[in-house]
Design a protein around this motif. Structure first.
Motif, PDB file in Angstrom:
ATOM      1  N   MET A   1       0.853  -1.181   0.000  1.00  0.00           N
ATOM      2  CA  MET A   1       0.000   0.000   0.000  1.00  0.00           C
ATOM      3  C   MET A   1       0.897   1.243   0.000  1.00  0.00           C
ATOM      4  O   MET A   1       1.838   1.330   0.770  1.00  0.00           O
ATOM      5  CB  MET A   1      -0.909  -0.018   1.243  1.00  0.00           C
ATOM      6  CG  MET A   1      -1.814   1.183   1.350  1.00  0.00           C
ATOM      7  SD  MET A   1      -2.903   1.215   2.812  1.00  0.00           S
ATOM      8  CE  MET A   1      -3.915  -0.209   2.563  1.00  0.00           C
ATOM      9  N   ARG A   2       0.574   2.181  -0.848  1.00  0.00           N
ATOM     10  CA  ARG A   2       1.311   3.440  -0.906  1.00  0.00           C
ATOM     11  C   ARG A   2       1.000   4.289   0.315  1.00  0.00           C
ATOM     12  O   ARG A   2      -0.046   4.144   0.942  1.00  0.00           O
ATOM     13  CB  ARG A   2       0.929   4.207  -2.175  1.00  0.00           C
ATOM     14  CG  ARG A   2       1.350   3.535  -3.446  1.00  0.00           C
ATOM     15  CD  ARG A   2       1.084   4.377  -4.692  1.00  0.00           C
ATOM     16  NE  ARG A   2       0.245   5.528  -4.498  1.00  0.00           N
ATOM     17  CZ  ARG A   2      -0.926   5.724  -5.111  1.00  0.00           C
ATOM     18  NH1 ARG A   2      -1.399   4.813  -5.929  1.00  0.00           N
ATOM     19  NH2 ARG A   2      -1.629   6.810  -4.892  1.00  0.00           N
ATOM     20  N   VAL A   3       1.926   5.177   0.642  1.00  0.00           N
ATOM     21  CA  VAL A   3       1.765   6.044   1.822  1.00  0.00           C
ATOM     22  C   VAL A   3       0.483   6.858   1.723  1.00  0.00           C
ATOM     23  O   VAL A   3      -0.256   6.995   2.706  1.00  0.00           O
ATOM     24  CB  VAL A   3       2.992   6.967   1.991  1.00  0.00           C
ATOM     25  CG1 VAL A   3       2.777   7.942   3.131  1.00  0.00           C
ATOM     26  CG2 VAL A   3       4.244   6.165   2.220  1.00  0.00           C
ATOM     27  N   GLU A   4       0.192   7.399   0.533  1.00  0.00           N
ATOM     28  CA  GLU A   4      -1.022   8.206   0.357  1.00  0.00           C
ATOM     29  C   GLU A   4      -2.272   7.399   0.696  1.00  0.00           C
ATOM     30  O   GLU A   4      -3.193   7.897   1.343  1.00  0.00           O
ATOM     31  CB  GLU A   4      -1.144   8.722  -1.092  1.00  0.00           C
ATOM     32  CG  GLU A   4      -0.023   9.621  -1.522  1.00  0.00           C
ATOM     33  CD  GLU A   4       1.178   8.865  -2.103  1.00  0.00           C
ATOM     34  OE1 GLU A   4       1.168   7.600  -2.123  1.00  0.00           O
ATOM     35  OE2 GLU A   4       2.132   9.525  -2.508  1.00  0.00           O
ATOM     36  N   GLU A   5      -2.292   6.148   0.259  1.00  0.00           N
ATOM     37  CA  GLU A   5      -3.437   5.281   0.537  1.00  0.00           C
ATOM     38  C   GLU A   5      -3.530   4.980   2.027  1.00  0.00           C
ATOM     39  O   GLU A   5      -4.615   4.986   2.600  1.00  0.00           O
ATOM     40  CB  GLU A   5      -3.303   3.957  -0.223  1.00  0.00           C
ATOM     41  CG  GLU A   5      -3.430   4.065  -1.718  1.00  0.00           C
ATOM     42  CD  GLU A   5      -3.158   2.726  -2.383  1.00  0.00           C
ATOM     43  OE1 GLU A   5      -4.028   1.831  -2.280  1.00  0.00           O
ATOM     44  OE2 GLU A   5      -2.087   2.578  -2.994  1.00  0.00           O
ATOM     45  N   TYR A   6      -2.373   4.680   2.624  1.00  0.00           N
ATOM     46  CA  TYR A   6      -2.359   4.347   4.046  1.00  0.00           C
ATOM     47  C   TYR A   6      -2.883   5.507   4.880  1.00  0.00           C
ATOM     48  O   TYR A   6      -3.734   5.318   5.751  1.00  0.00           O
ATOM     49  CB  TYR A   6      -0.946   3.955   4.522  1.00  0.00           C
ATOM     50  CG  TYR A   6      -0.947   3.610   5.983  1.00  0.00           C
ATOM     51  CD1 TYR A   6      -1.293   2.334   6.402  1.00  0.00           C
ATOM     52  CD2 TYR A   6      -0.673   4.569   6.956  1.00  0.00           C
ATOM     53  CE1 TYR A   6      -1.343   2.017   7.747  1.00  0.00           C
ATOM     54  CE2 TYR A   6      -0.723   4.256   8.300  1.00  0.00           C
ATOM     55  CZ  TYR A   6      -1.054   2.987   8.693  1.00  0.00           C
ATOM     56  OH  TYR A   6      -1.121   2.677  10.021  1.00  0.00           O
ATOM     57  N   PHE A  66       0.804   5.265  12.637  1.00  0.00           N
ATOM     58  CA  PHE A  66       1.451   4.447  11.621  1.00  0.00           C
ATOM     59  C   PHE A  66       1.520   2.968  11.984  1.00  0.00           C
ATOM     60  O   PHE A  66       1.695   2.132  11.102  1.00  0.00           O
ATOM     61  CB  PHE A  66       2.834   5.000  11.284  1.00  0.00           C
ATOM     62  CG  PHE A  66       2.755   6.240  10.437  1.00  0.00           C
ATOM     63  CD1 PHE A  66       2.408   6.162   9.093  1.00  0.00           C
ATOM     64  CD2 PHE A  66       2.993   7.488  10.978  1.00  0.00           C
ATOM     65  CE1 PHE A  66       2.304   7.293   8.310  1.00  0.00           C
ATOM     66  CE2 PHE A  66       2.894   8.629  10.201  1.00  0.00           C
ATOM     67  CZ  PHE A  66       2.555   8.533   8.862  1.00  0.00           C
ATOM     68  N   ALA A  67       1.363   2.632  13.255  1.00  0.00           N
ATOM     69  CA  ALA A  67       1.365   1.225  13.646  1.00  0.00           C
ATOM     70  C   ALA A  67       0.091   0.539  13.181  1.00  0.00           C
ATOM     71  O   ALA A  67       0.084  -0.639  12.883  1.00  0.00           O
ATOM     72  CB  ALA A  67       1.500   1.092  15.162  1.00  0.00           C
ATOM     73  N   GLY A  68      -0.993   1.277  13.103  1.00  0.00           N
ATOM     74  CA  GLY A  68      -2.252   0.703  12.670  1.00  0.00           C
ATOM     75  C   GLY A  68      -3.120   0.298  13.841  1.00  0.00           C
ATOM     76  O   GLY A  68      -2.714   0.331  14.991  1.00  0.00           O
ATOM     77  N   GLU A  69      -4.318  -0.096  13.515  1.00  0.00           N
ATOM     78  CA  GLU A  69      -5.320  -0.439  14.520  1.00  0.00           C
ATOM     79  C   GLU A  69      -4.920  -1.688  15.285  1.00  0.00           C
ATOM     80  O   GLU A  69      -4.530  -2.693  14.710  1.00  0.00           O
ATOM     81  CB  GLU A  69      -6.682  -0.665  13.851  1.00  0.00           C
ATOM     82  CG  GLU A  69      -7.831  -0.642  14.805  1.00  0.00           C
ATOM     83  CD  GLU A  69      -7.945   0.666  15.562  1.00  0.00           C
ATOM     84  OE1 GLU A  69      -8.204   0.603  16.774  1.00  0.00           O
ATOM     85  OE2 GLU A  69      -7.771   1.732  14.969  1.00  0.00           O
ATOM     86  N   GLY A  70      -5.005  -1.599  16.606  1.00  0.00           N
ATOM     87  CA  GLY A  70      -4.761  -2.749  17.454  1.00  0.00           C
ATOM     88  C   GLY A  70      -3.296  -3.055  17.713  1.00  0.00           C
ATOM     89  O   GLY A  70      -2.990  -4.004  18.409  1.00  0.00           O
TER      90      GLY A  70
END
Length: 107
Positions: A1-6, A66-70
């Motif tokens: 996944m590209r940074v923009e998408e993330y 940036f770590a994401g959910e959970g």
């Protein structure tokens, strides 16, 4: 996944999780709804300062963003447990707990 998408996906996830509309997020960050919409639609990339405003609005760190959910970045097991418990509390319970923790600090 590209940074923009993330970044776009993550901001949308956080809005859903915290039940924050784009209008409310604009109030919390001081940004226009158009600027937020451009980020959420991958038309622009936020600066670090802008990301900090967004993170502050959700009460999370950039590392958590940036770590994401959970996922809790670089935390001990005890720290993870505290964060997980915190996430399950309501606003008033969080206020009381934070007040208690602050009272434990030695000045």
């Amino acid at each position: 996944m590209r940074v923009e998408e993330y970044v776009a996906t993550r901001v949308k996830e956080l809005c859903v999780k915290y039940k924050v509309t784009k209008y409310r997020l604009s109030q919390l960050t001081g940004m226009s709804q158009t600027a937020l919409g451009n980020i959420m639609n991958m038309k622009s990339m936020p600066t670090v300062l802008t990301l900090e405003k967004i993170c502050d609005a959700f009460g999370i760190t950039m590392a958590q963003f940036f770590a994401g959910e959970g996922k809790q970045p670089d935390l001990t097991q005890e720290q993870k447990e505290i964060v997980e418990t915190w996430d399950m509390l309501g606003a008033e319970e969080r206020r009381i707990l934070l007040q208690f923790v602050r009272s434990l600090k030695k000045e």
